[in-house]
Design a protein around this motif. Structure first.
Motif, PDB file in Angstrom:
ATOM      1  N   SER A 120      52.067   8.241  48.834  1.00 28.50           N
ATOM      2  CA  SER A 120      52.357   7.025  49.593  1.00 28.50           C
ATOM      3  C   SER A 120      51.149   6.097  49.645  1.00 28.50           C
ATOM      4  N   GLU A 121      49.952   6.685  49.779  1.00 32.83           N
ATOM      5  CA  GLU A 121      48.735   5.870  49.815  1.00 32.83           C
ATOM      6  C   GLU A 121      48.472   5.217  48.462  1.00 32.83           C
ATOM      7  N   GLN A 122      48.569   6.007  47.399  1.00 36.63           N
ATOM      8  CA  GLN A 122      48.285   5.470  46.064  1.00 36.63           C
ATOM      9  C   GLN A 122      49.258   4.365  45.691  1.00 36.63           C
ATOM     10  N   MET A 123      50.550   4.573  45.945  1.00 32.77           N
ATOM     11  CA  MET A 123      51.548   3.572  45.584  1.00 32.77           C
ATOM     12  C   MET A 123      51.410   2.319  46.442  1.00 32.77           C
ATOM     13  N   GLY A 124      51.014   2.497  47.710  1.00 24.87           N
ATOM     14  CA  GLY A 124      50.791   1.331  48.569  1.00 24.87           C
ATOM     15  C   GLY A 124      49.630   0.487  48.089  1.00 24.87           C
ATOM     16  N   ARG A 125      48.520   1.148  47.732  1.00 20.97           N
ATOM     17  CA  ARG A 125      47.367   0.404  47.209  1.00 20.97           C
ATOM     18  C   ARG A 125      47.707  -0.276  45.887  1.00 20.97           C
ATOM     19  N   PRO A 152      44.932   3.235  54.582  1.00 22.87           N
ATOM     20  CA  PRO A 152      45.402   2.304  53.544  1.00 22.87           C
ATOM     21  C   PRO A 152      46.822   1.840  53.855  1.00 22.87           C
ATOM     22  N   PRO A 153      47.342   0.837  53.133  1.00 19.91           N
ATOM     23  CA  PRO A 153      48.755   0.477  53.286  1.00 19.91           C
ATOM     24  C   PRO A 153      49.619   1.545  52.626  1.00 19.91           C
ATOM     25  N   THR A 154      50.607   2.047  53.325  1.00 22.44           N
ATOM     26  CA  THR A 154      51.517   3.019  52.725  1.00 22.44           C
ATOM     27  C   THR A 154      52.586   2.279  51.916  1.00 22.44           C
ATOM     28  N   TYR A 155      53.198   2.988  50.981  1.00 28.36           N
ATOM     29  CA  TYR A 155      54.138   2.312  50.091  1.00 28.36           C
ATOM     30  C   TYR A 155      55.341   1.705  50.826  1.00 28.36           C
TER      31      TYR A 155
END
Length: 250
Positions: A120-125, A152-155
């Motif tokens: 969720s973090e990676q996809m949000g970034r 971070p922004p979550t997806y």
């Protein structure tokens, strides 16, 4: 009403309809864009526990893969991600950053495994970076995400920001989000079971019929109704983190 007034009113109605149609088409196209597996946010690289279920023999063919994803579509997605997107879209449109932060924290705090949280973090970034790379086309989305200072922004929250900017309804935005998830998971099934493309299309057709029910469920959930509780999925996600041979990212 005079004939002239009636004629003028009819002309205005026709003009309004003509203006509304292009706006609606533009919103639809933007939602389709966000739902596309080609969106460079990395969704294609995750199996969300499915690969571990295949390794354990719980998913071994088209029928078991379809059943696994259908359960996830009804038991997991609408009660967490879809519900968050449904609530975040109006919050972004109202620039309610307190509400946005609250929803983002909820996603971070309720991910059942490290793998799910990192996804969720990676996809949000990545979605935020996608908006930045678009230049003028993505300026509004990037600036909103940046100003919210989500770390971070979550997806789900980032995707809701992008969906809010399209002008599409919450319902249509959720349909697009759910269909994008279904496409990614069907592709994960094709690669990991493995299955043929025809089997994948049959699975996607089956899942598509279930999307409206999942979306209606998500739209009517309140804060106290949201939950992330899919124990078997969490077990397999955790096992996937240390699975010896993997096609998909952990």
């Amino acid at each position: 009403m005079t004939t002239r007034t009636a004629t003028t009113t009819a002309a205005m109605t026709t003009a309004d309809a003509a203006l509304a149609a292009p706006r609606s088409a533009a919103s639809l196209l933007q939602i389709l864009w966000l739902a596309s597996p080609a969106l460079p946010v990395g969704g294609f690289s995750y199996s969300e526990g499915l690969e571990s279920a295949v390794d354990a023999g719980l998913v071994s063919d088209e029928a078991s893969a379809a059943a696994w994803l259908t359960d996830q579509l009804h038991l997991g997605l609408p009660r967490s991600d879809l519900a968050v997107v449904a609530q975040a879209i109006p919050a972004w449109r109202a620039n309610d950053l307190t509400r946005i932060t609250q929803l983002n924290h909820w996603v971070l705090q309720t991910r059942e495994t490290l793998e799910f949280r990192l996804q969720s973090e990676q996809m949000g970034r990545s979605l935020m970076e996608w908006a930045r790379q678009l230049g003028e086309l993505g300026t509004g989305v990037f600036e909103q995400l940046h100003s919210a200072q989500l770390d971070p922004p979550t997806y789900p929250v980032a995707c809701a920001c992008a969906a809010a900017s399209t002008g599409a309804s919450v319902h249509d935005s959720l349909v697009g989000y759910a269909f994008g998830w279904c496409e990614n998971m069907v592709q994960a099934s094709i690669k990991s079971v493995p299955l043929g493309q025809s089997a994948g299309q049959r699975m996607l057709a089956r899942l598509s019929k279930q999307i409206p029910t999942a979306v209606d469920h998500a739209i009517h959930l309140h804060d106290d109704d949201r939950q992330a509780f899919t124990p078997l999925l969490a077990i397999h996600s955790a096992r996937h983190e240390t699975q010896y041979s993997r096609l998909f990212r952990s």
